[in-house]
Design an enzyme around this catalytic site. Structure first.
Site, PDB file in Angstrom:
ATOM      1  N   ARG A   1       0.889  -1.255  -0.067  1.00 24.91           N
ATOM      2  CA  ARG A   1      -0.065  -0.217  -0.016  1.00 24.91           C
ATOM      3  C   ARG A   1       0.892   1.136   0.103  1.00 24.91           C
ATOM      4  NH1 ARG A   1      -5.568  -0.134   0.672  1.00 24.91           N
ATOM      5  NH2 ARG A   1      -6.289   1.750   0.628  1.00 24.91           N
TER       6      ARG A   1
ATOM      7  N   THR B   1     -16.353  14.001  -1.341  1.00 26.21           N
ATOM      8  CA  THR B   1     -17.660  13.897  -1.201  1.00 26.21           C
ATOM      9  C   THR B   1     -18.141  12.445  -0.831  1.00 26.21           C
ATOM     10  OG1 THR B   1     -19.756  14.409  -1.991  1.00 26.21           O
ATOM     11  CG2 THR B   1     -18.236  13.780  -3.622  1.00 26.21           C
ATOM     12  N   HIS B   2     -18.813  12.691   0.335  1.00 24.47           N
ATOM     13  CA  HIS B   2     -19.565  11.431   0.729  1.00 24.47           C
ATOM     14  C   HIS B   2     -20.963  11.516   0.852  1.00 24.47           C
ATOM     15  CE1 HIS B   2     -19.864   7.869   3.208  1.00 24.47           C
ATOM     16  NE2 HIS B   2     -20.538   8.463   4.203  1.00 24.47           N
TER      17      HIS B   2
ATOM     18  N   ASP C   1      -8.751  13.686   6.209  1.00 23.48           N
ATOM     19  CA  ASP C   1      -7.598  13.542   7.030  1.00 23.48           C
ATOM     20  C   ASP C   1      -7.356  12.118   7.266  1.00 23.48           C
ATOM     21  OD1 ASP C   1      -9.389  12.349   8.721  1.00 23.48           O
ATOM     22  OD2 ASP C   1      -9.580  14.114  10.152  1.00 23.48           O
TER      23      ASP C   1
ATOM     24  N   GLY D   1      -8.182   9.943   9.157  1.00 21.89           N
ATOM     25  CA  GLY D   1      -9.498   9.096   9.336  1.00 21.89           C
ATOM     26  C   GLY D   1     -10.279   8.489   8.476  1.00 21.89           C
TER      27      GLY D   1
ATOM     28  N   ASP E   1     -13.759   9.479   6.795  1.00 21.28           N
ATOM     29  CA  ASP E   1     -14.635  10.241   6.793  1.00 21.28           C
ATOM     30  C   ASP E   1     -14.863  11.091   7.889  1.00 21.28           C
ATOM     31  OD1 ASP E   1     -15.273   9.346   4.077  1.00 21.28           O
ATOM     32  OD2 ASP E   1     -16.802   7.944   4.830  1.00 21.28           O
TER      33      ASP E   1
HETATM   34  C1  GRF Z   1     -20.982   9.466  -4.560  1.00 28.30           C
HETATM   35  O1  GRF Z   1     -22.093   9.567  -4.267  1.00 28.30           O
HETATM   36  C2  GRF Z   1     -19.993   9.286  -3.558  1.00 28.30           C
HETATM   37  O2  GRF Z   1     -20.594   9.939  -2.702  1.00 28.30           O
HETATM   38  C3  GRF Z   1     -19.794   7.993  -3.425  1.00 28.30           C
HETATM   39  O3  GRF Z   1     -19.704   7.343  -4.809  1.00 28.30           O
HETATM   40  C4  GRF Z   1     -20.551   8.200  -5.539  1.00 28.30           C
HETATM   41  C5  GRF Z   1     -19.580   8.718  -6.833  1.00 28.30           C
HETATM   42  O4  GRF Z   1     -20.431   8.573  -7.826  1.00 28.30           O
HETATM   43  N1  GRF Z   1     -18.756   7.702  -2.664  1.00 28.30           N
HETATM   44  P1  GRF Z   1     -19.703   8.974  -9.326  1.00 28.30           P
HETATM   45  O5  GRF Z   1     -18.661   8.048  -9.719  1.00 28.30           O
HETATM   46  O6  GRF Z   1     -19.527  10.593  -9.278  1.00 28.30           O
HETATM   47  O7  GRF Z   1     -21.007   8.892 -10.236  1.00 28.30           O
END
Ligand code: GRF
Length: 197
Positions: A61, A104-105, A137, A139, A141
């Site tokens: 890794r 983005t989560h 960071d 962690g 999320d």
């Molecule tokens: C997003 O909803 C993100 O939060 C999640 O995977 C999705 C990505 O979708 N981890 P895309 O590949 O941008 O269509």
């Protein structure tokens, strides 16, 4: 610079926004951890340089993390955005891009971290779900939150329908905030993310 693992709908939204010179940000390159994901085709069709750095192509890794760091650094990005990039980066990457690596989560953090946000939100029975843009960071999320947007959870939702509703709002948020961060100064105060303007 955008990192992806999948369909690339967030990437597509960023590319569309970046076509407007007033947006303030451009996508200098797109990286993936696997070949053949649809997002790479979207990037190629837009004429954006791409690269793939597969974990399995490296002995461990740390070596992968160093290779990823090098591949991203070659494009000298101001911001690195994980848009559905399904790998956790390591210490080397964070040493180089920490503080400007955003993810983005698809859940309202700190609830439902990890890769099954919508499924877990549905199972828990929350009435609001959503998406969180944050500074990555060490962690999972856990980083400083830049922005959040909420969508309702409907009684007849399935994991798929909720995931899709979140994605629509998530894309708008990602595009809006990436542009704002490119156009305005910003800073982190403790756990608070502040945009000046
Ligand atoms: C997003 O909803 C993100 O939060 C999640 O995977 C999705 C990505 O979708 N981890 P895309 O590949 O941008 O269509």
């Amino acid at each position: 610079m955008v990192l992806i693992s999948g369909g690339g709908s967030n990437l597509a939204a960023l590319l569309e926004a970046a076509a407007d010179p007033g947006y303030g940000a451009t996508v200098v390159a797109v990286g993936a951890d696997r070949p053949g994901c649809a997002g790479l085709d979207i990037a190629r069709a837009a004429g954006i340089p791409t690269f793939v750095e597969r974990l399995g192509d490296h002995p461990d890794r740390d070596t992968w993390d160093a290779a990823l760091t090098h591949a991203v650094a070659e494009h000298a990005p101001d911001l690195v955005i994980s848009a559905g990039f399904l790998k956790l980066v390591g210490a080397r990457f964070l040493a180089e891009f920490g503080g400007r690596y955003l993810n983005t989560h698809n859940a309202l953090l700190p609830a439902f971290p990890g890769i099954h946000g919508p499924r877990e939100a549905l199972a828990y029975g929350v009435k609001l779900a959503g998406a969180t843009l944050f500074v990555v960071d060490e962690g999972v999320d856990t980083g400083v939150i830049i922005a959040q947007c909420a969508v309702p959870v409907l009684d007849d939702d399935t994991e798929e329908s909720l995931t899709e509703r979140i994605k629509v709002a998530e894309r708008v948020q990602l595009v809006e905030y990436t542009g704002r961060l490119a156009r305005h100064p910003w800073r982190v105060e403790g756990r608070r993310f502040v945009i000046d303007g």
